[in-house]
Motif scaffolding. Structure first.
Motif, PDB file in Angstrom:
ATOM      1  N   THR A  22       0.477   1.813  15.545  1.00 39.16           N
ATOM      2  CA  THR A  22       1.743   2.536  15.640  1.00 39.16           C
ATOM      3  C   THR A  22       2.794   2.052  14.651  1.00 39.16           C
ATOM      4  N   ARG A  23       2.961   0.774  14.518  1.00 38.76           N
ATOM      5  CA  ARG A  23       4.029   0.257  13.672  1.00 38.76           C
ATOM      6  C   ARG A  23       3.827   0.641  12.210  1.00 38.76           C
ATOM      7  N   TYR A  24       2.599   0.515  11.725  1.00 37.87           N
ATOM      8  CA  TYR A  24       2.317   0.846  10.323  1.00 37.87           C
ATOM      9  C   TYR A  24       2.696   2.299  10.040  1.00 37.87           C
ATOM     10  N   ARG A  25       2.281   3.196  10.922  1.00 34.24           N
ATOM     11  CA  ARG A  25       2.577   4.620  10.734  1.00 34.24           C
ATOM     12  C   ARG A  25       4.093   4.851  10.765  1.00 34.24           C
ATOM     13  N   ASN A  26       4.781   4.220  11.716  1.00 28.27           N
ATOM     14  CA  ASN A  26       6.240   4.366  11.803  1.00 28.27           C
ATOM     15  C   ASN A  26       6.927   3.791  10.562  1.00 28.27           C
ATOM     16  N   ASP A  27       6.458   2.629  10.099  1.00 27.82           N
ATOM     17  CA  ASP A  27       7.046   2.018   8.901  1.00 27.82           C
ATOM     18  C   ASP A  27       6.792   2.870   7.659  1.00 27.82           C
ATOM     19  N   MET A  28       5.622   3.519   7.589  1.00 31.41           N
ATOM     20  CA  MET A  28       5.352   4.412   6.458  1.00 31.41           C
ATOM     21  C   MET A  28       6.310   5.605   6.480  1.00 31.41           C
ATOM     22  N   GLY A  69       9.570   4.365   5.403  1.00 31.59           N
ATOM     23  CA  GLY A  69       9.468   4.106   3.970  1.00 31.59           C
ATOM     24  C   GLY A  69       9.573   5.373   3.140  1.00 31.59           C
ATOM     25  N   MET A  70       8.976   6.475   3.626  1.00 32.65           N
ATOM     26  CA  MET A  70       9.083   7.747   2.903  1.00 32.65           C
ATOM     27  C   MET A  70      10.534   8.225   2.873  1.00 32.65           C
ATOM     28  N   ASN A  71      11.239   8.067   3.982  1.00 34.56           N
ATOM     29  CA  ASN A  71      12.654   8.460   4.009  1.00 34.56           C
ATOM     30  C   ASN A  71      13.474   7.598   3.053  1.00 34.56           C
ATOM     31  N   LEU A  72      13.217   6.294   3.073  1.00 31.10           N
ATOM     32  CA  LEU A  72      13.906   5.382   2.159  1.00 31.10           C
ATOM     33  C   LEU A  72      13.577   5.732   0.713  1.00 31.10           C
ATOM     34  N   PHE A  73      12.305   6.013   0.454  1.00 34.26           N
ATOM     35  CA  PHE A  73      11.837   6.319  -0.891  1.00 34.26           C
ATOM     36  C   PHE A  73      12.478   7.607  -1.420  1.00 34.26           C
ATOM     37  N   ASN A  74      12.607   8.632  -0.587  1.00 36.47           N
ATOM     38  CA  ASN A  74      13.246   9.881  -1.028  1.00 36.47           C
ATOM     39  C   ASN A  74      14.678   9.622  -1.483  1.00 36.47           C
ATOM     40  N   THR A  75      15.410   8.847  -0.712  1.00 33.32           N
ATOM     41  CA  THR A  75      16.784   8.510  -1.105  1.00 33.32           C
ATOM     42  C   THR A  75      16.782   7.654  -2.368  1.00 33.32           C
ATOM     43  N   MET A  76      15.826   6.721  -2.445  1.00 32.39           N
ATOM     44  CA  MET A  76      15.729   5.838  -3.600  1.00 32.39           C
ATOM     45  C   MET A  76      15.464   6.641  -4.879  1.00 32.39           C
ATOM     46  N   LEU A  77      14.590   7.641  -4.804  1.00 29.04           N
ATOM     47  CA  LEU A  77      14.308   8.468  -5.977  1.00 29.04           C
ATOM     48  C   LEU A  77      15.565   9.170  -6.464  1.00 29.04           C
TER      49      LEU A  77
END
Length: 181
Positions: free
Chosen positions: A142-148, A151-159
Motif C-alpha cells: 500500500t505505501r509504495y503505491r500511495n507514495d508513487m 510522487g506523480m502529483n509532486l512531479f507534475n508540479t515540478m515539471l
C-alpha cells in the motif's frame, strides 16, 4: 572543477540530474552517462549533479539551490520511475518539498542533523518482529503505491516549475524516463 561562468571554448553546458543510473556507479567511468554525453558532443561541458539512491526531490533541490548558478544551456532530469516515490521514504535524508498553490516550496527538514534526530528519538513502548513483518508486508502493498501517486502529483508540479525556471535562465529542459524491467 567548474566555474560559474561557462568557459569561452565551451559552446553548450549541460546540467545532468538523476540517481545512480545517472552517476554511472555500476559502469566504468568512460561509459557513464555524463562522460558519454561529453564524448558524443563537440565543445560541450557536462556537469553531473546526480545523487545515487535519491529521487526527484534531490534533482529539483540541486537545480534550485546549486545548478542554476552555473547557467546551463540544457538541463536534463534523468528519472528512474522509482524516483517518483523516493521523496517520501526517509525524513532524515530527503528534502521537505510541499506543493502550495501549485508551487513547490522547500521547507526545513524535520531533523536538520543526526544530532537533532538522536535528541528527539523515542524508543518504542514494545518491539515485535511479528508486527514489523506484518507492517512491512502491508507497506509493500500500500505505501509504495500511495507514495508513487503522491510522487506523480509532486512531479507534475515540478515539471511546470522547471519549465518556468529554465525559460527564465534561457535553458532547455529535458526529461528522460527509465523503466526497470
Amino acid at each position: 572543477e567548474f566555474t560559474f561562468e561557462k568557459p569561452k571554448n565551451i559552446h553548450t553546458r549541460i546540467a545532468l540530474f538523476g540517481d545512480s543510473f545517472t552517476c554511472g556507479e555500476d559502469v566504468p567511468y568512460n561509459f557513464g552517462m555524463g562522460n558519454m554525453l561529453k564524448e558524443f558532443t563537440n565543445n560541450t561541458q557536462v556537469i553531473n549533479f546526480c545523487v545515487g539512491g535519491r529521487g526527484i526531490d534531490a534533482m529539483y533541490g540541486r537545480y534550485v539551490i546549486e545548478a542554476k548558478e552555473y547557467n546551463p544551456d540544457i538541463v536534463i532530469f534523468n528519472i528512474l520511475i522509482d524516483d517518483l516515490q523516493r521523496p517520501f521514504t526517509c525524513i532524515l535524508r530527503n528534502m521537505n518539498l510541499t506543493v502550495v498553490n501549485n508551487k513547490l516550496i522547500i521547507g526545513p527538514r524535520k531533523y536538520p542533523t543526526l544530532k537533532d534526530f538522536y535528541i528527539n528519538y523515542k524508543k518504542p513502548y514494545f518491539e515485535s518482529y511479528f508486527f514489523k513483518h506484518i507492517l512491512g508486508v502491508y507497506n509493500a502493498y500500500t505505501r509504495y503505491r500511495n507514495d508513487m501517486e503522491k510522487g506523480m502529483n509532486l512531479f507534475n508540479t515540478m515539471l511546470d516549475e522547471m519549465q518556468v525556471q529554465t525559460r527564465q535562465h534561457n535553458s532547455s529542459f529535458l526529461v528522460t524516463l527509465i523503466q526497470e524491467n
